[in-house]
Design a protein around this motif. Structure first.
Motif, mmCIF file in Angstrom:
data_model
loop_
_atom_site.group_PDB
_atom_site.id
_atom_site.type_symbol
_atom_site.label_atom_id
_atom_site.label_comp_id
_atom_site.label_asym_id
_atom_site.label_seq_id
_atom_site.Cartn_x
_atom_site.Cartn_y
_atom_site.Cartn_z
ATOM 1 N N ASN A 1 0.829 -1.207 0.000
ATOM 2 C CA ASN A 1 0.000 0.000 0.000
ATOM 3 C C ASN A 1 0.866 1.260 0.000
ATOM 4 O OD1 ASN A 1 -2.314 -1.572 0.127
ATOM 5 N ND2 ASN A 1 -2.530 -1.395 2.355
ATOM 6 N N GLN A 2 1.949 1.234 0.762
ATOM 7 C CA GLN A 2 2.852 2.384 0.814
ATOM 8 C C GLN A 2 3.439 2.667 -0.562
ATOM 9 O OE1 GLN A 2 3.566 4.231 3.608
ATOM 10 N NE2 GLN A 2 5.276 5.471 2.883
ATOM 11 N N GLN A 3 3.787 1.611 -1.305
ATOM 12 C CA GLN A 3 4.353 1.805 -2.635
ATOM 13 C C GLN A 3 3.327 2.403 -3.591
ATOM 14 O OE1 GLN A 3 7.719 1.397 -2.772
ATOM 15 N NE2 GLN A 3 7.245 0.958 -0.626
ATOM 16 N N MET A 4 2.058 2.000 -3.461
ATOM 17 C CA MET A 4 0.997 2.583 -4.290
ATOM 18 C C MET A 4 0.868 4.081 -4.011
ATOM 19 S SD MET A 4 -1.981 -0.332 -4.013
ATOM 20 C CE MET A 4 -3.129 0.674 -4.956
ATOM 21 N N LEU A 5 0.898 4.455 -2.745
ATOM 22 C CA LEU A 5 0.781 5.867 -2.376
ATOM 23 C C LEU A 5 2.028 6.646 -2.800
ATOM 24 C CD1 LEU A 5 -0.782 5.392 1.176
ATOM 25 C CD2 LEU A 5 -1.953 6.063 -0.923
ATOM 26 N N LYS A 6 3.181 6.004 -2.724
ATOM 27 C CA LYS A 6 4.415 6.651 -3.173
ATOM 28 C C LYS A 6 4.351 6.942 -4.663
ATOM 29 C CE LYS A 6 9.419 5.950 -3.359
ATOM 30 N NZ LYS A 6 10.536 5.015 -3.003
ATOM 31 N N ASN A 7 3.838 5.995 -5.428
ATOM 32 C CA ASN A 7 3.717 6.196 -6.877
ATOM 33 C C ASN A 7 2.727 7.302 -7.206
ATOM 34 O OD1 ASN A 7 5.566 4.143 -7.339
ATOM 35 N ND2 ASN A 7 3.985 2.554 -7.536
ATOM 36 N N GLY A 8 1.756 7.515 -6.316
ATOM 37 C CA GLY A 8 0.787 8.577 -6.535
ATOM 38 C C GLY A 8 1.264 9.934 -6.059
ATOM 39 N N GLY A 9 2.462 9.989 -5.451
ATOM 40 C CA GLY A 9 3.028 11.238 -4.964
ATOM 41 C C GLY A 9 2.753 11.418 -3.483
ATOM 42 N N LEU A 10 3.777 11.193 -2.639
ATOM 43 C CA LEU A 10 3.564 11.199 -1.196
ATOM 44 C C LEU A 10 3.109 12.547 -0.654
ATOM 45 C CD1 LEU A 10 6.499 8.994 0.198
ATOM 46 C CD2 LEU A 10 4.065 8.434 0.080
ATOM 47 N N ASN A 11 3.385 13.614 -1.373
ATOM 48 C CA ASN A 11 2.924 14.920 -0.899
ATOM 49 C C ASN A 11 1.403 14.993 -0.837
ATOM 50 O OD1 ASN A 11 5.467 16.017 -0.492
ATOM 51 N ND2 ASN A 11 5.625 16.748 -2.608
ATOM 52 N N ASN A 12 0.737 14.125 -1.588
ATOM 53 C CA ASN A 12 -0.730 14.089 -1.555
ATOM 54 C C ASN A 12 -1.264 13.222 -0.420
ATOM 55 O OD1 ASN A 12 -1.021 15.680 -3.920
ATOM 56 N ND2 ASN A 12 -0.546 13.869 -5.179
ATOM 57 N N TYR A 13 -0.372 12.448 0.220
ATOM 58 C CA TYR A 13 -0.794 11.493 1.243
ATOM 59 C C TYR A 13 0.061 11.698 2.507
ATOM 60 C CZ TYR A 13 -2.920 9.649 -2.912
ATOM 61 O OH TYR A 13 -3.654 9.541 -4.066
ATOM 62 N N PRO A 14 -0.322 12.673 3.331
ATOM 63 C CA PRO A 14 0.508 13.067 4.475
ATOM 64 C C PRO A 14 0.826 11.943 5.452
ATOM 65 C CG PRO A 14 -1.163 14.723 4.024
ATOM 66 C CD PRO A 14 -1.488 13.553 3.158
ATOM 67 N N ALA A 15 -0.118 11.011 5.686
ATOM 68 C CA ALA A 15 0.146 9.926 6.637
ATOM 69 C C ALA A 15 1.269 9.026 6.128
ATOM 70 C CB ALA A 15 -1.120 9.119 6.890
ATOM 71 N N ALA A 16 1.202 8.652 4.865
ATOM 72 C CA ALA A 16 2.254 7.819 4.286
ATOM 73 C C ALA A 16 3.577 8.576 4.203
ATOM 74 C CB ALA A 16 1.833 7.340 2.903
ATOM 75 N N LYS A 17 3.506 9.872 3.919
ATOM 76 C CA LYS A 17 4.736 10.681 3.855
ATOM 77 C C LYS A 17 5.378 10.773 5.230
ATOM 78 C CE LYS A 17 6.525 15.240 2.588
ATOM 79 N NZ LYS A 17 7.759 14.643 2.041
ATOM 80 N N PHE A 18 4.546 10.888 6.286
ATOM 81 C CA PHE A 18 5.102 10.922 7.638
ATOM 82 C C PHE A 18 5.900 9.652 7.914
ATOM 83 C CE2 PHE A 18 4.810 9.724 12.119
ATOM 84 C CZ PHE A 18 5.331 10.851 12.741
ATOM 85 N N CYS A 19 5.387 8.513 7.464
ATOM 86 C CA CYS A 19 6.105 7.247 7.659
ATOM 87 C C CYS A 19 7.416 7.246 6.885
ATOM 88 C CB CYS A 19 5.229 6.073 7.215
ATOM 89 S SG CYS A 19 3.732 5.849 8.201
ATOM 90 N N ALA A 20 7.367 7.699 5.644
ATOM 91 C CA ALA A 20 8.580 7.702 4.820
ATOM 92 C C ALA A 20 9.645 8.630 5.394
ATOM 93 C CB ALA A 20 8.236 8.118 3.398
ATOM 94 N N ASP A 21 9.205 9.719 6.030
ATOM 95 C CA ASP A 21 10.130 10.719 6.580
ATOM 96 C C ASP A 21 10.280 10.606 8.091
ATOM 97 O OD1 ASP A 21 10.243 11.676 3.990
ATOM 98 O OD2 ASP A 21 8.781 13.273 4.347
#
Length: 491
Positions: free
Chosen positions: A384-404
């Motif tokens: 799921n994280q990879q799907m959100l990453k492909n969609g641009g993590l700036n659009n998905y703050p929760a997933a971006k918080f995990c990545a950062d």
């Protein structure tokens, strides 16, 4: 004064002292008075177990005592049985082999006559009333009252104010005439106290789970009863005592599973000697250990690779990454981790972050939000994280918080990702009893929060859950709401 890990003993330090008179004696009174070049070395402790005429000194333990700037000794000069220089304070400047010593400008000693004796002690004391025997001919006898009265610090955990301040040393100088007409006085200091060396056993955890690196540790140690030794190195402690004062007991305990107590009696050590006390024989304790929920994932600062600390231990806060909440590769995880830092299809387990957790939106916009997996049983948070990453993590703050996430993931892991609802529920519920003590060790604000998952239901809703053992609830939430985030990783 400080300790250095070296294979040689002693450091020479030099004083050039000449000038004003002592007790009315002027240099003009005799042509034979000379400047004094004084060198000081540490003679070292002798092993209590040594009985030969050529004892092995503490240098076989690879350390020496070295004077440093600010250290001070007290000098006495006796001429024809009369003290002509009394408790002259010599203060060190510089470090290592470049240490020099000087007295106050109005109190500089001079001499060098054949009928003189020189006595030195460390550390310097402002008052020496009644602490010397002027008629003595050896340093031990000259400073006998001082040695008898000497009271080492009970708390020696601080090197300068505790350990070094307790380590009384004395010496009688040896006079030598130099070719250039100067007089050298050399002092080889003798330790008048006794030293206990306390060694704690090291523990080696050999993980029975495949590919988990062994972990070696020195157990957590604590002393009680007012006596605090100096920590010389990992698992090795030193304590100075005065054998003329009678018994000094060093009481402590170390943590290996349960706490294990020990008592060391320093009365068996003679003045100028050291004795090593091996707690539990101080041997390497090998433990076959199975990776379990509640263990700590940490990383080595020099390589950024992960290692496991059993939950029986206490990890260093700077090395801590997260808490293991599931061991092995879950059968509901379809992820192939071969292309991650793990480098193989299946992982060794899963870790949850427990510190520095914040709130974020799942998605900034609902109209174009990605729909990730909707299967509530799947452990596919990484996918799921990879799907959100492909969609641009700036659009998905929760997933971006995990990545950062502020605690960077070790290099040989999957990296942090937003967990699926099945993974969040397991972390909060199924592993609660095993992980709670470990989580509580690092944070007081974890349980009872509502956490986002990466499991979506549709364009507008994603799943969240809260709770703990046998008491949790899962429901959906609009993606543009702020909720807590618990990053996880596979390792």
């Amino acid at each position: 004064m400080k300790l250095n890990i070296l294979h040689i003993l002693g450091v020479a330090t030099t004083l050039l002292a000449a000038g004003c008179a002592q007790e009315g004696l002027q240099k003009t009174d005799t042509e034979k008075l000379s400047e004094l070049a004084i060198s000081v070395t540490d003679g070292g402790y002798i092993s209590e177990d040594t009985v030969s005429d050529a004892p092995t000194r503490i240098m076989d333990n690879d350390y020496r005592t070295e004077f440093t700037a600010g250290d001070a000794c007290g000098l006495y000069i006796v001429r024809d049985g009369r003290i002509i220089a009394e408790n002259i304070k010599l203060t060190a400047a510089g470090t290592g082999s470049n240490v020099t010593w000087s007295a106050d400008a109005d109190n500089e000693p001079f001499g060098g006559l054949p009928n003189e004796d020189y006595y030195l002690y460390y550390p310097y004391q402002e008052s020496m009333d009644g602490e010397i025997s002027p008629a003595a001919t050896t340093d031990a006898d000259f400073f006998a009252p001082l040695i008898k009265d000497w009271q080492p610090q009970a708390d020696q955990s601080n090197y300068d104010t505790g350990y070094a301040a307790s380590d009384l040393m004395t010496a009688k100088g040896i006079r030598e005439e130099n070719a250039d007409g100067t007089i050298s006085i050399s002092f080889s200091m003798t330790h008048q106290m006794a030293m206990a060396i306390v060694k704690i056993p090291e523990i080696l955890y050999k993980f029975t789970n495949s590919l988990i690196p062994d972990y070696r540790e020195i157990p957590y140690v604590e002393f009680f009863g007012g006596v605090e030794p100096y920590s010389f190195s990992n698992g090795v402690y030193r304590y100075i005592s005065n054998p003329q004062k009678g018994k000094t007991a060093i009481n402590g305990y170390y943590k290996y599973g349960n706490y294990k107590g020990f008592t060391i009696d320093t009365q068996t050590i003679s003045a100028g000697r050291y004795k090593t006390f091996n707690v539990e024989s101080a041997s390497l304790i090998t433990v076959n250990y199975e990776l379990t929920a509640g263990d700590f994932l940490c990383k080595k600062s020099d390589t950024n690779r992960w290692y496991i600390i059993p939950k029986l231990s206490m990890p260093n806060n700077e090395d801590f990454v997260g808490v293991v909440f599931y061991v092995g590769h879950n059968t509901n995880d379809d992820t192939d981790y071969s292309n991650t830092g793990i480098g193989k299809k299946q992982c060794n387990g899963y870790v949850m972050a427990v510190k520095n957790l914040e709130e974020r939106q799942w998605s900034k916009t609902l109209q174009n939000s990605i729909i990730t997996s909707t299967d509530e049983d799947k452990w596919n948070g990484y996918s799921n994280q990879q799907m959100l990453k492909n969609g641009g993590l700036n659009n998905y703050p929760a997933a971006k918080f995990c990545a950062d996430y502020s605690i960077s993931a070790p290099i040989n892991t999957s990296g942090w990702f937003l967990p699926s609802i099945a993974q969040v529920k397991y972390a909060l519920n199924n592993s609660y009893n095993d992980t709670k003590p470990s989580v509580d060790y690092f944070t007081d604000y974890f349980w009872g929060r509502i956490f986002w998952s990466s499991t979506a239901l549709n364009l507008e809703l994603a799943q969240i859950t809260m709770g703990n053992a046998n008491n949790y609830v899962t429901f959906s939430q609009d993606k543009d709401h702020n909720q807590d985030i618990m990053p996880i990783l596979a390792f």
